[in-house]
Write a protein that holds these residues in place. Structure first.
Motif, PDB file in Angstrom:
ATOM      1  N   HIS A   1       0.700  -1.385  -0.011  1.00  0.00           N
ATOM      2  CA  HIS A   1      -0.090   0.081   0.152  1.00  0.00           C
ATOM      3  C   HIS A   1       0.956   1.506   0.023  1.00  0.00           C
ATOM      4  CE1 HIS A   1      -4.383  -1.481   1.257  1.00  0.00           C
ATOM      5  NE2 HIS A   1      -3.779  -2.067  -0.011  1.00  0.00           N
TER       6      HIS A   1
ATOM      7  N   ILE B   1       1.794   1.992  -3.397  1.00  0.00           N
ATOM      8  CA  ILE B   1       1.053   3.032  -4.261  1.00  0.00           C
ATOM      9  C   ILE B   1       0.983   4.408  -3.791  1.00  0.00           C
ATOM     10  CG2 ILE B   1      -1.534   3.088  -4.988  1.00  0.00           C
ATOM     11  CD1 ILE B   1      -1.945   0.392  -3.675  1.00  0.00           C
ATOM     12  N   MET B   2       0.883   4.475  -2.482  1.00  0.00           N
ATOM     13  CA  MET B   2       0.917   6.061  -1.978  1.00  0.00           C
ATOM     14  C   MET B   2       1.975   6.912  -2.507  1.00  0.00           C
ATOM     15  SD  MET B   2      -0.900   5.516   1.596  1.00  0.00           S
ATOM     16  CE  MET B   2      -1.115   3.682   1.947  1.00  0.00           C
TER      17      MET B   2
ATOM     18  N   ALA C   1      -0.574  -1.967  14.160  1.00  0.00           N
ATOM     19  CA  ALA C   1      -1.050  -1.855  12.777  1.00  0.00           C
ATOM     20  C   ALA C   1      -1.584  -0.491  12.672  1.00  0.00           C
ATOM     21  CB  ALA C   1      -2.095  -2.821  12.638  1.00  0.00           C
ATOM     22  N   ALA C   2      -2.299   0.110  13.759  1.00  0.00           N
ATOM     23  CA  ALA C   2      -3.082   1.483  13.426  1.00  0.00           C
ATOM     24  C   ALA C   2      -1.821   2.572  13.526  1.00  0.00           C
ATOM     25  CB  ALA C   2      -3.820   1.884  14.671  1.00  0.00           C
TER      26      ALA C   2
ATOM     27  N   CYS D   1       0.138   2.660  10.277  1.00  0.00           N
ATOM     28  CA  CYS D   1      -0.635   3.789   9.487  1.00  0.00           C
ATOM     29  C   CYS D   1      -0.634   5.165   9.808  1.00  0.00           C
ATOM     30  CB  CYS D   1      -2.159   3.158   9.444  1.00  0.00           C
ATOM     31  SG  CYS D   1      -2.511   1.466   8.623  1.00  0.00           S
ATOM     32  N   GLU D   2      -0.518   5.535  11.128  1.00  0.00           N
ATOM     33  CA  GLU D   2      -0.445   6.717  11.419  1.00  0.00           C
ATOM     34  C   GLU D   2       0.681   7.336  10.995  1.00  0.00           C
ATOM     35  OE1 GLU D   2      -0.993   6.927  15.705  1.00  0.00           O
ATOM     36  OE2 GLU D   2      -3.097   6.068  15.630  1.00  0.00           O
TER      37      GLU D   2
ATOM     38  N   GLN E   1       2.621   6.323   8.572  1.00  0.00           N
ATOM     39  CA  GLN E   1       2.832   6.681   7.171  1.00  0.00           C
ATOM     40  C   GLN E   1       1.905   7.933   6.765  1.00  0.00           C
ATOM     41  OE1 GLN E   1       3.983   5.753   4.194  1.00  0.00           O
ATOM     42  NE2 GLN E   1       2.542   6.034   2.790  1.00  0.00           N
ATOM     43  N   GLN E   2       0.690   8.003   7.560  1.00  0.00           N
ATOM     44  CA  GLN E   2      -0.034   9.412   7.332  1.00  0.00           C
ATOM     45  C   GLN E   2       0.829  10.463   7.615  1.00  0.00           C
ATOM     46  OE1 GLN E   2      -3.170   9.486   5.713  1.00  0.00           O
ATOM     47  NE2 GLN E   2      -2.324  11.687   5.416  1.00  0.00           N
ATOM     48  N   LEU E   3       1.650  10.538   8.663  1.00  0.00           N
ATOM     49  CA  LEU E   3       2.471  11.684   9.145  1.00  0.00           C
ATOM     50  C   LEU E   3       3.472  12.050   8.111  1.00  0.00           C
ATOM     51  CD1 LEU E   3       2.814  10.990  12.992  1.00  0.00           C
ATOM     52  CD2 LEU E   3       1.538  12.764  11.894  1.00  0.00           C
TER      53      LEU E   3
ATOM     54  N   MET F   1       3.690  11.170   5.013  1.00  0.00           N
ATOM     55  CA  MET F   1       3.109  11.923   3.761  1.00  0.00           C
ATOM     56  C   MET F   1       2.679  13.240   4.158  1.00  0.00           C
ATOM     57  SD  MET F   1       0.767   9.174   1.812  1.00  0.00           S
ATOM     58  CE  MET F   1      -0.520   8.816   3.064  1.00  0.00           C
ATOM     59  N   ASN F   2       2.199  13.635   5.163  1.00  0.00           N
ATOM     60  CA  ASN F   2       1.875  15.089   5.733  1.00  0.00           C
ATOM     61  C   ASN F   2       3.027  15.737   5.613  1.00  0.00           C
ATOM     62  OD1 ASN F   2      -0.634  14.441   6.079  1.00  0.00           O
ATOM     63  ND2 ASN F   2      -0.852  14.619   8.285  1.00  0.00           N
TER      64      ASN F   2
ATOM     65  N   PRO G   1      -3.103  11.359  13.224  1.00  0.00           N
ATOM     66  CA  PRO G   1      -3.333  12.442  12.348  1.00  0.00           C
ATOM     67  C   PRO G   1      -5.017  12.337  11.852  1.00  0.00           C
ATOM     68  CG  PRO G   1      -2.148  10.964  11.225  1.00  0.00           C
ATOM     69  CD  PRO G   1      -2.260  10.357  12.536  1.00  0.00           C
TER      70      PRO G   1
ATOM     71  N   LEU H   1      -6.298  10.578   8.804  1.00  0.00           N
ATOM     72  CA  LEU H   1      -6.585   9.116   8.914  1.00  0.00           C
ATOM     73  C   LEU H   1      -7.951   8.950   9.737  1.00  0.00           C
ATOM     74  CD1 LEU H   1      -4.575   6.557   8.376  1.00  0.00           C
ATOM     75  CD2 LEU H   1      -3.754   6.793  10.824  1.00  0.00           C
ATOM     76  N   TYR H   2      -8.298   9.659  10.667  1.00  0.00           N
ATOM     77  CA  TYR H   2      -9.407   9.256  11.352  1.00  0.00           C
ATOM     78  C   TYR H   2     -10.773   9.963  11.072  1.00  0.00           C
ATOM     79  CZ  TYR H   2      -6.159   6.456  13.949  1.00  0.00           C
ATOM     80  OH  TYR H   2      -5.310   5.525  14.357  1.00  0.00           O
TER      81      TYR H   2
ATOM     82  N   ASN I   1      -4.997   8.521  -1.550  1.00  0.00           N
ATOM     83  CA  ASN I   1      -4.188   8.169  -0.567  1.00  0.00           C
ATOM     84  C   ASN I   1      -4.502   7.943   0.829  1.00  0.00           C
ATOM     85  OD1 ASN I   1      -2.140   7.553  -2.372  1.00  0.00           O
ATOM     86  ND2 ASN I   1      -0.578   9.283  -1.948  1.00  0.00           N
TER      87      ASN I   1
ATOM     88  N   LEU J   1      -5.354   4.551   3.046  1.00  0.00           N
ATOM     89  CA  LEU J   1      -4.663   4.404   4.474  1.00  0.00           C
ATOM     90  C   LEU J   1      -5.891   4.426   5.723  1.00  0.00           C
ATOM     91  CD1 LEU J   1      -1.832   4.036   5.400  1.00  0.00           C
ATOM     92  CD2 LEU J   1      -1.790   6.418   5.778  1.00  0.00           C
TER      93      LEU J   1
ATOM     94  N   VAL K   1      -6.922   1.280   8.360  1.00  0.00           N
ATOM     95  CA  VAL K   1      -7.129   1.543   9.621  1.00  0.00           C
ATOM     96  C   VAL K   1      -8.577   1.053  10.150  1.00  0.00           C
ATOM     97  CG1 VAL K   1      -7.124   3.060  11.689  1.00  0.00           C
ATOM     98  CG2 VAL K   1      -5.274   3.586   9.888  1.00  0.00           C
TER      99      VAL K   1
ATOM    100  N   VAL L   1      -8.628  -2.624  10.565  1.00  0.00           N
ATOM    101  CA  VAL L   1      -7.973  -3.006  11.828  1.00  0.00           C
ATOM    102  C   VAL L   1      -8.726  -2.586  12.910  1.00  0.00           C
ATOM    103  CG1 VAL L   1      -6.019  -2.118  13.472  1.00  0.00           C
ATOM    104  CG2 VAL L   1      -5.574  -2.403  11.188  1.00  0.00           C
TER     105      VAL L   1
END
Lengths: 328, 328
Positions: free
Chosen positions: A81, A84-85, A140-141, A144-145, A147-149, A151-152, B27, B30-31, B104, B108, B112, B115
């Protein structure tokens, strides 16, 4: 004569386990990418950490090949994943799944991989299931957090050191910690130890990422797998860049900002100039110090656990030390 | 005076449970999408089936709000990812997550959500965890298989009836079956019953999808939420089109193929012409018969279970019958 390290046999058993695992067959677009990404190899460091951690307390680590493999399958799901991003064309020198098939296949095949990771977790002593699934979910969460950070951060001008450390902790380090914790829990280790092993994993994980940041700039190109300076060329917000932007003043800051803003440039010139600035500003030393801080914190934690099998402790130490001293 | 249906209270409790559930905060990219897609509503039919199924055997269905919510969160995760793959701009009349944020974020945030569905499953009596996670995993993988098959069908010229039924079984029906099975297992129902409830759910699920295919062509536009004929306009391989391509000969087949191949056309003209062909070829009747076959198979299964609470049985029957007779 020293006893042979248990790592080699564990890795062989793990590869056999993964090769024999039935992830599914049809439709092939869904299941072939799972086989494909797992076949690209990698060091299998995460499942190995789980197996070694278990082996500290119990003599039959092959009993937890299922949950150890779950960690590797989860890790490869995140790679599928993330690629892709990040629009990455290559993974370990081969086409990424979204390039070889298409992004939809990579989304859906990744989703199934995550589900299959939970299937593998079920291959555990059921008394531990609620705890290990809860901790796996939390990890796991957090990945993902992270990865999001990450990207941010691409669209932020300023990233604080603490924000960066938190991002790499989430994106990379907690999964190493979780792998060690998982092995310890399944071995029935004291909870103090499973917590210390978790923190050991997190701390060396942060150290490894700082090492990655360093190697990308200062590795010996003859030994390094990728192009040295890749992060500089792409303006990637690494620990080094973040600290350089903090430390640079006057002429240095102007020069750094100029390189960051240029749309067209000679790559070698930019890499040399920014590397020279890092050296001048003491960023290399500062990053090494920060890295060593996390490494020594981690190894202190590893030293303070109680364990039954010293050969596993020795192997765990030697494998992680190899990663500390790697040059690529 | 008949006793008030338990469905209303269960749905209120479920909405409150979902509203109070902490999926995470930071972030926010994500949520927030998790909250957003759950706030778009929907009938919550899947968790309601789980709660009602549990209520057939036990008096305290609010005990399984967590696992029931897991099914709804999982369902919304599949919607979030399917919408990316289908490039859908709208979901229940509002912007899809990949449109409102970006693809993206939708990948992501969906990851989550999956999960978090497992987190909600953990809020079950732990004696059932291995079984319900195993069955949830199997269902989740099947739903992905169904989505992949649906995408594969887009580029196929010929799809067999059996392939289509299998696709809708996987993509839609097994999750309804699983919701009912989950409730029954958690209530400690006899395994014969949990299996029958699963099959009831699968069969009515296939029937509901055939009903969807029918409504898209033959609904009363004044009552229907979407544009009648949407599937015809987009050449979607529905049960009706598959059977029409099988049945049509000579002039009819040429006319149908012409409409399928035209790149530019008057929408109303195409919808009217293909609808007339469906009627002429007896496709409407044939689809209704197939749909009723699955419905009656399903309701026979529902009739043959043993249960303790007749008011839940009545509610389950009335809610599914409402779906059978819906006009939108």
């Amino acid at each position: 004569m020293t006893k042979k390290s248990p790592a080699h046999e564990l890795l062989t058993n793990l590869e056999n386990f993964l090769a024999e695992e039935n992830f599914g067959e049809s439709p092939k677009e869904l299941y072939q990418p799972i086989r494909y990404i797992l076949s690209l190899g990698g060091k299998r460091i995460r499942p190995l950490l789980a197996l070694l951690s278990y082996g500290l307390y119990q003599d039959d680590p092959e009993k937890i090949l299922g949950p150890a493999a779950a960690i590797e399958v989860f890790h490869n799901f995140t790679l599928m994943h993330d690629d892709i991003m990040d629009e990455a064309p290559l993974r370990r020198g081969k086409a990424t799944v979204h390039e070889k098939w298409n992004p939809n296949v990579a989304i859906l095949s990744g989703d199934v991989m995550l589900v299959r990771a939970y299937d593998l977790l079920l291959k555990s002593d059921h008394q531990y299931l609620p705890e290990i699934i809860r901790l796996f979910n939390q990890t796991a969460a957090e990945v993902c957090e992270g990865q999001q950070l990450d990207m941010n951060f691409e669209s932020l001008t300023v990233v604080e050191e603490s924000e960066y450390i938190n991002m790499i902790r989430l994106k990379t380090a907690v999964l190493l910690g979780h792998a060690l914790q998982l092995g310890a829990i399944l071995a029935g280790a004291p909870s103090r130890d499973s917590q210390l092993l978790y923190e050991f994993g997190v701390n060396i994980g942060i150290g490894f990422q700082l090492k990655d940041d360093l190697l990308d700039v200062f590795a010996d190109q003859a030994k390094f797998g990728k192009q040295v300076g890749g992060d500089i060329i792409s303006n990637k917000k690494t620990f080094l860049l973040i600290k350089a932007l903090e430390a640079a003043k006057g002429q240095d800051l102007m020069e750094l900002n100029t390189w960051l803003s240029l749309k067209e440039f000679d790559k070698t010139q930019k890499v040399n100039a920014v590397t020279a600035l890092y050296e001048k500003l003491g960023i290399r030393k500062l990053t090494e110090e920060k890295m060593n801080f996390y490494f020594s914190k981690g190894f202190d934690q590893l030293e303070s656990i109680s364990f039954k099998n010293p050969d596993y402790h020795e192997t765990l130490l030697s494998i992680t030390q190899d990663l500390v001293h790697r040059e690529k």
